[in-house]
Design a protein around this motif. Structure first.
Motif, PDB file in Angstrom:
ATOM      1  N   ILE A  62      46.913  40.178  46.395  1.00  0.00           N
ATOM      2  CA  ILE A  62      47.542  39.336  47.413  1.00  0.00           C
ATOM      3  C   ILE A  62      49.042  39.656  47.451  1.00  0.00           C
ATOM      4  O   ILE A  62      49.557  40.369  46.582  1.00  0.00           O
ATOM      5  CB  ILE A  62      47.238  37.819  47.231  1.00  0.00           C
ATOM      6  N   ASP A  63      49.718  39.159  48.464  1.00  0.00           N
ATOM      7  CA  ASP A  63      51.087  39.613  48.746  1.00  0.00           C
ATOM      8  C   ASP A  63      52.052  39.456  47.572  1.00  0.00           C
ATOM      9  O   ASP A  63      52.998  40.219  47.436  1.00  0.00           O
ATOM     10  CB  ASP A  63      51.662  38.861  49.960  1.00  0.00           C
ATOM     11  N   ASN A  64      51.820  38.452  46.757  1.00  0.00           N
ATOM     12  CA  ASN A  64      52.744  38.245  45.633  1.00  0.00           C
ATOM     13  C   ASN A  64      52.368  39.092  44.409  1.00  0.00           C
ATOM     14  O   ASN A  64      52.888  38.885  43.322  1.00  0.00           O
ATOM     15  CB  ASN A  64      52.815  36.754  45.263  1.00  0.00           C
ATOM     16  N   GLY A  65      51.447  40.049  44.587  1.00  0.00           N
ATOM     17  CA  GLY A  65      51.112  40.976  43.508  1.00  0.00           C
ATOM     18  C   GLY A  65      49.983  40.512  42.615  1.00  0.00           C
ATOM     19  O   GLY A  65      49.532  41.256  41.738  1.00  0.00           O
ATOM     20  N   ILE A  66      49.495  39.308  42.840  1.00  0.00           N
ATOM     21  CA  ILE A  66      48.387  38.806  42.015  1.00  0.00           C
ATOM     22  C   ILE A  66      47.100  39.552  42.374  1.00  0.00           C
ATOM     23  O   ILE A  66      46.832  39.804  43.554  1.00  0.00           O
ATOM     24  CB  ILE A  66      48.201  37.278  42.236  1.00  0.00           C
ATOM     25  N   VAL A  67      46.334  39.915  41.345  1.00  0.00           N
ATOM     26  CA  VAL A  67      44.999  40.482  41.591  1.00  0.00           C
ATOM     27  C   VAL A  67      44.044  39.295  41.628  1.00  0.00           C
ATOM     28  O   VAL A  67      43.766  38.675  40.605  1.00  0.00           O
ATOM     29  CB  VAL A  67      44.591  41.478  40.488  1.00  0.00           C
ATOM     30  N   ASN A  68      43.592  38.973  42.812  1.00  0.00           N
ATOM     31  CA  ASN A  68      42.797  37.757  42.994  1.00  0.00           C
ATOM     32  C   ASN A  68      41.314  38.107  43.126  1.00  0.00           C
ATOM     33  O   ASN A  68      40.961  39.270  43.296  1.00  0.00           O
ATOM     34  CB  ASN A  68      43.276  37.022  44.254  1.00  0.00           C
TER      35      ASN A  68
ATOM     36  N   ARG B 187      45.294  37.469  28.614  1.00  0.00           N
ATOM     37  CA  ARG B 187      44.796  37.124  29.952  1.00  0.00           C
ATOM     38  C   ARG B 187      44.814  38.383  30.809  1.00  0.00           C
ATOM     39  O   ARG B 187      45.217  39.444  30.339  1.00  0.00           O
ATOM     40  CB  ARG B 187      45.640  36.015  30.586  1.00  0.00           C
ATOM     41  N   CYS B 188      44.366  38.268  32.036  1.00  0.00           N
ATOM     42  CA  CYS B 188      44.423  39.409  32.956  1.00  0.00           C
ATOM     43  C   CYS B 188      45.881  39.832  33.114  1.00  0.00           C
ATOM     44  O   CYS B 188      46.778  38.995  33.189  1.00  0.00           O
ATOM     45  CB  CYS B 188      43.828  39.006  34.305  1.00  0.00           C
ATOM     46  N   ASN B 189      46.100  41.125  33.166  1.00  0.00           N
ATOM     47  CA  ASN B 189      47.466  41.671  33.258  1.00  0.00           C
ATOM     48  C   ASN B 189      47.938  41.887  34.687  1.00  0.00           C
ATOM     49  O   ASN B 189      49.046  42.353  34.905  1.00  0.00           O
ATOM     50  CB  ASN B 189      47.525  43.022  32.542  1.00  0.00           C
ATOM     51  N   HIS B 190      47.084  41.614  35.637  1.00  0.00           N
ATOM     52  CA  HIS B 190      47.436  41.822  37.056  1.00  0.00           C
ATOM     53  C   HIS B 190      48.094  43.183  37.246  1.00  0.00           C
ATOM     54  O   HIS B 190      49.228  43.308  37.709  1.00  0.00           O
ATOM     55  CB  HIS B 190      48.292  40.660  37.571  1.00  0.00           C
ATOM     56  N   CYS B 191      47.306  44.185  36.875  1.00  0.00           N
ATOM     57  CA  CYS B 191      47.798  45.562  36.860  1.00  0.00           C
ATOM     58  C   CYS B 191      48.218  46.029  38.256  1.00  0.00           C
ATOM     59  O   CYS B 191      47.589  45.667  39.255  1.00  0.00           O
ATOM     60  CB  CYS B 191      46.688  46.489  36.358  1.00  0.00           C
ATOM     61  N   GLU B 192      49.248  46.844  38.260  1.00  0.00           N
ATOM     62  CA  GLU B 192      49.682  47.431  39.536  1.00  0.00           C
ATOM     63  C   GLU B 192      48.630  48.435  40.026  1.00  0.00           C
ATOM     64  O   GLU B 192      48.393  48.575  41.217  1.00  0.00           O
ATOM     65  CB  GLU B 192      51.015  48.139  39.301  1.00  0.00           C
ATOM     66  N   ASN B 193      48.035  49.141  39.075  1.00  0.00           N
ATOM     67  CA  ASN B 193      47.022  50.142  39.386  1.00  0.00           C
ATOM     68  C   ASN B 193      45.717  49.656  38.746  1.00  0.00           C
ATOM     69  O   ASN B 193      45.280  50.171  37.733  1.00  0.00           O
ATOM     70  CB  ASN B 193      47.488  51.483  38.788  1.00  0.00           C
ATOM     71  N   ALA B 194      45.126  48.634  39.363  1.00  0.00           N
ATOM     72  CA  ALA B 194      44.051  47.897  38.686  1.00  0.00           C
ATOM     73  C   ALA B 194      42.690  48.580  38.824  1.00  0.00           C
ATOM     74  O   ALA B 194      42.171  48.706  39.939  1.00  0.00           O
ATOM     75  CB  ALA B 194      43.968  46.484  39.255  1.00  0.00           C
TER      76      ALA B 194
ATOM     77  N   GLN C  24      27.284  33.051  38.546  1.00  0.00           N
ATOM     78  CA  GLN C  24      26.767  34.434  38.446  1.00  0.00           C
ATOM     79  C   GLN C  24      27.670  35.412  39.196  1.00  0.00           C
ATOM     80  O   GLN C  24      27.196  36.380  39.797  1.00  0.00           O
ATOM     81  CB  GLN C  24      25.326  34.537  38.967  1.00  0.00           C
ATOM     82  N   THR C  25      28.957  35.138  39.177  1.00  0.00           N
ATOM     83  CA  THR C  25      29.908  36.072  39.785  1.00  0.00           C
ATOM     84  C   THR C  25      31.023  36.354  38.787  1.00  0.00           C
ATOM     85  O   THR C  25      31.209  35.607  37.827  1.00  0.00           O
ATOM     86  CB  THR C  25      30.533  35.497  41.071  1.00  0.00           C
ATOM     87  N   ALA C  26      31.756  37.438  39.051  1.00  0.00           N
ATOM     88  CA  ALA C  26      32.843  37.805  38.147  1.00  0.00           C
ATOM     89  C   ALA C  26      33.992  36.818  38.315  1.00  0.00           C
ATOM     90  O   ALA C  26      34.214  36.265  39.397  1.00  0.00           O
ATOM     91  CB  ALA C  26      33.310  39.210  38.459  1.00  0.00           C
ATOM     92  N   ASP C  27      34.710  36.590  37.228  1.00  0.00           N
ATOM     93  CA  ASP C  27      35.884  35.721  37.318  1.00  0.00           C
ATOM     94  C   ASP C  27      36.903  36.132  36.272  1.00  0.00           C
ATOM     95  O   ASP C  27      36.567  36.845  35.312  1.00  0.00           O
ATOM     96  CB  ASP C  27      35.480  34.253  37.134  1.00  0.00           C
ATOM     97  N   LYS C  28      38.104  35.687  36.456  1.00  0.00           N
ATOM     98  CA  LYS C  28      39.191  36.061  35.544  1.00  0.00           C
ATOM     99  C   LYS C  28      40.414  35.224  35.860  1.00  0.00           C
ATOM    100  O   LYS C  28      40.424  34.470  36.849  1.00  0.00           O
ATOM    101  CB  LYS C  28      39.520  37.539  35.707  1.00  0.00           C
ATOM    102  N   CYS C  29      41.459  35.397  35.064  1.00  0.00           N
ATOM    103  CA  CYS C  29      42.730  34.733  35.313  1.00  0.00           C
ATOM    104  C   CYS C  29      43.291  35.192  36.657  1.00  0.00           C
ATOM    105  O   CYS C  29      43.292  36.382  36.969  1.00  0.00           O
ATOM    106  CB  CYS C  29      43.703  35.098  34.199  1.00  0.00           C
ATOM    107  N   THR C  30      43.750  34.239  37.447  1.00  0.00           N
ATOM    108  CA  THR C  30      44.350  34.583  38.751  1.00  0.00           C
ATOM    109  C   THR C  30      45.839  34.232  38.763  1.00  0.00           C
ATOM    110  O   THR C  30      46.419  34.129  39.839  1.00  0.00           O
ATOM    111  CB  THR C  30      43.654  33.821  39.887  1.00  0.00           C
ATOM    112  N   TYR C  31      46.425  34.061  37.588  1.00  0.00           N
ATOM    113  CA  TYR C  31      47.790  33.527  37.477  1.00  0.00           C
ATOM    114  C   TYR C  31      47.856  32.188  38.238  1.00  0.00           C
ATOM    115  O   TYR C  31      48.879  31.846  38.820  1.00  0.00           O
ATOM    116  CB  TYR C  31      48.835  34.492  38.045  1.00  0.00           C
ATOM    117  N   CYS C  32      46.752  31.472  38.263  1.00  0.00           N
ATOM    118  CA  CYS C  32      46.656  30.206  39.011  1.00  0.00           C
ATOM    119  C   CYS C  32      47.178  30.379  40.435  1.00  0.00           C
ATOM    120  O   CYS C  32      48.053  29.637  40.897  1.00  0.00           O
ATOM    121  CB  CYS C  32      47.406  29.082  38.305  1.00  0.00           C
ATOM    122  N   ALA C  33      46.608  31.347  41.149  1.00  0.00           N
ATOM    123  CA  ALA C  33      47.082  31.664  42.513  1.00  0.00           C
ATOM    124  C   ALA C  33      47.115  30.422  43.400  1.00  0.00           C
ATOM    125  O   ALA C  33      48.010  30.289  44.233  1.00  0.00           O
ATOM    126  CB  ALA C  33      46.199  32.736  43.129  1.00  0.00           C
TER     127      ALA C  33
END
Ligand code: SF4
Ligand code: SF4
Lengths: 212, 307
Positions: A77-83, A56-63, A111-120
């Motif tokens: 977002i504030d909890n570190g999730i790449v949303n 899944r998406c790794n929610h990179c610190e340096n994404a 027609q937009t990008a999407d990915k795992c959001t850690y279920c934000a």
């Protein structure tokens, strides 16, 4: 707060419960996946074994995806999730080109990008991500990496073989694996042989843009 | 080398659905190719101004118009490649400045705006409210437009560098290749456009730029081809597509011959024989071949599975 994931591959049995739960929770369209379990078969008959790796998406610190997005549709977002804000996305596919893990897809319906959001959205209501809840063997461990008493922090402290995918890319993933070998984490460590896949005829829904 | 362990592990992927392979296809090739010609022509017009301003007569407006058309082709294909083209305005209202796409879109827009201004000034000459000396005004603006053409040419290399997943594209080499693509296609287009308006000496001068650009670009591609894989396993895997019986090997070599090798030879022959036709042929080949080689280099990193 810095949310992160850890998958203990010793426990994962490749049931794909997480994959299905994610599909249902996030209404992920046909032919696209936010989370998928990769199977790699290792060895020669009769000494063979099958390995399972939830990706899944790794929610990179340096994404890299966040950096390249021209309109900040991808954002922290504030909890570190790449949303991702799909209303903002212009569908340039820059993020698809930048993510070293192939974690982003273009949703054929929006027609937009999407990915795992850690279920934000679930996390915002103090619920665990859908994949964590669905896993029958609790192989998915989710929590705050900045809290030393969280399950995930303690798991990292207790295990020596904690790894991330492609550390050389400098993305600093917030997604870890325990019990992984190169075969699990490195796409170059296995081959893709025509006819060896359990699904051989995958139909991709048509996308906009031009893909030739 | 992890790939070498496959013989021992015999590891085969039996279930995974990676992304459908090519996301940036020939629309993006058109984008890069048209932009090279668009900015390249501006570079050449500036050189002409510095070298022999008398020969600019009758070339200012046509050169700028062709450059303007190519820049619009570039913008059109950029727009058409978006999955949500009607949201393009987001780039201007929600700009994210770490993105080379954003920076590039803004610069290219200003660039095209300035080009339009220059064209209008030249076309309306006497009726122009801005200036009475339209040629002088044009030449002054040309300096600033040429300066802006440098980052406009380079920013695509920035996008490629930000595409972290694509190991083949490194900022240093791609930026040099972008500039060389502009000088190659710009000089070629100038030779064709200038025709008899240019003296033989000036045509040979642009021919020399064409030949040298081809030589340098060829050297860089060959360096990548031979040495690229020595420091990265991903690059080995990517380059395998243009080596041996790789899917893009034929196209790669067609591109190298048509864009670089043949134009180099033809430019040399044209110098010896003082032939305009050979120079024109070299120019046409360079412009066509550039598209082919840009396409191959764009596509091959996308064939590598990332999972
Ligand atoms: S894994 Fe990919 S999509 Fe997820 S944060 Fe990192 S670069 Fe972005
Ligand atoms: S496709 Fe959307 S999310 Fe991805 S970089 Fe482009 S605008 Fe951003």
């Amino acid at each position: 707060m810095q949310l992160g994931f850890l998958v203990d591959l010793h426990l994962c049995m490749g049931c794909k419960g997480c994959e299905i739960a994610c599909k249902v929770e996030n209404e992920v369209p046909l032919s696209t996946w936010r989370l998928r379990v990769k199977y790699v078969d290792v060895g020669a008959f009769p000494e063979t074994k099958r390995t399972f790796t939830p990706l899944r998406c790794n929610h990179c610190e340096n994404a890299p995806c966040e950096r390249i997005c021209p309109v900040s549709a991808l954002h922290y977002i504030d909890n570190g999730i790449v949303n991702i804000d799909s209303e903002r996305c212009i569908g340039c596919a820059g993020c698809v080109m930048a993510c070293p893990y192939g974690a982003i897809y273009i949703d054929p319906e929006t027609q937009t990008a999407d990915k795992c959001t850690y279920c934000a959205h679930r996390v915002a209501s103090s619920m665990m991500p859908a994949c964590v809840v669905a896993c029958p063997v609790e192989a998915n461990i989710f929590g705050d990496l900045e809290d030393p008493t969280s399950n995930i922090s303690m798991y990292i402290q207790d295990h020596r073989d904690v790894q991330v995918r492609k550390p050389e890319k400098g993305t600093n993933p917030h997604h870890f694996y325990v019990g992984a070998s190169q075969v699990n984490l490195n796409p170059l460590a296995s081959e893709r042989v025509e006819g060896f896949s359990l699904f051989n005829k995958i139909t991709h829904l048509p996308l906009g843009g031009h893909h030739e | 080398m992890i790939h070498e362990s496959i013989a021992a592990t015999q590891a085969v992927v039996t279930l995974d659905v990676p992304l459908p392979d090519i996301f940036w296809g020939w629309f993006v090739t058109m984008n890069m190719w048209a932009k090279s010609i668009g900015t390249g022509l501006v570079f050449m017009l500036f050189l002409l101004m510095k070298k022999n301003p008398d020969e600019m007569k009758g070339l200012r407006t046509p050169t700028l118009i062709v450059s303007f058309i190519m820049m619009n082709v570039f913008l059109l294909f950029t727009l058409a490649d978006l999955h949500q083209p009607f949201r393009m305005w987001h780039i201007f209202f929600y700009p994210h400045w770490t993105s080379a796409i954003t920076v590039g879109a803004w610069m290219a827009t200003v660039f095209v705006g300035l080009e339009s201004l220059m064209i209008v000034v030249m076309l309306r000459k006497d009726k122009c409210l801005l200036t009475k000396n339209s040629t002088g005004f044009f030449d002054k603006l040309l300096f600033w437009v040429t300066l802006l053409a440098i980052p406009v040419t380079l920013y695509t290399a920035g996008i490629m560098a930000e595409a972290t997943a694509r190991e083949l594209w490194q900022m240093s080499t791609e930026s040099v290749q972008m500039i060389l693509a502009a000088t190659l296609s710009g000089s070629a287009a100038m030779i064709l456009l200038g025709g008899s308006k240019l003296s033989d000496k000036t045509r040979q001068f642009f021919g020399a730029i064409l030949g040298l650009s081809a030589l340098m670009a060829f050297i860089i591609y060959m360096s990548e081809y031979i040495f690229g894989g020595m420091k990265s396993e991903e690059v080995i895997a990517i380059l395998s597509n243009i080596k041996g019986d790789g899917d893009y090997a034929t196209m790669f070599w067609i591109g190298q011959w048509v864009a670089y090798i043949l134009p180099m030879l033809l430019v040399a022959l044209a110098r010896v024989s003082n032939s305009s036709n050979l120079l024109n042929l070299a120019s046409m080949l360079a412009i066509v071949g550039l598209w082919v080689i840009k396409h191959v280099w764009l596509v091959i990193p996308q064939l590598l599975s990332l999972s």
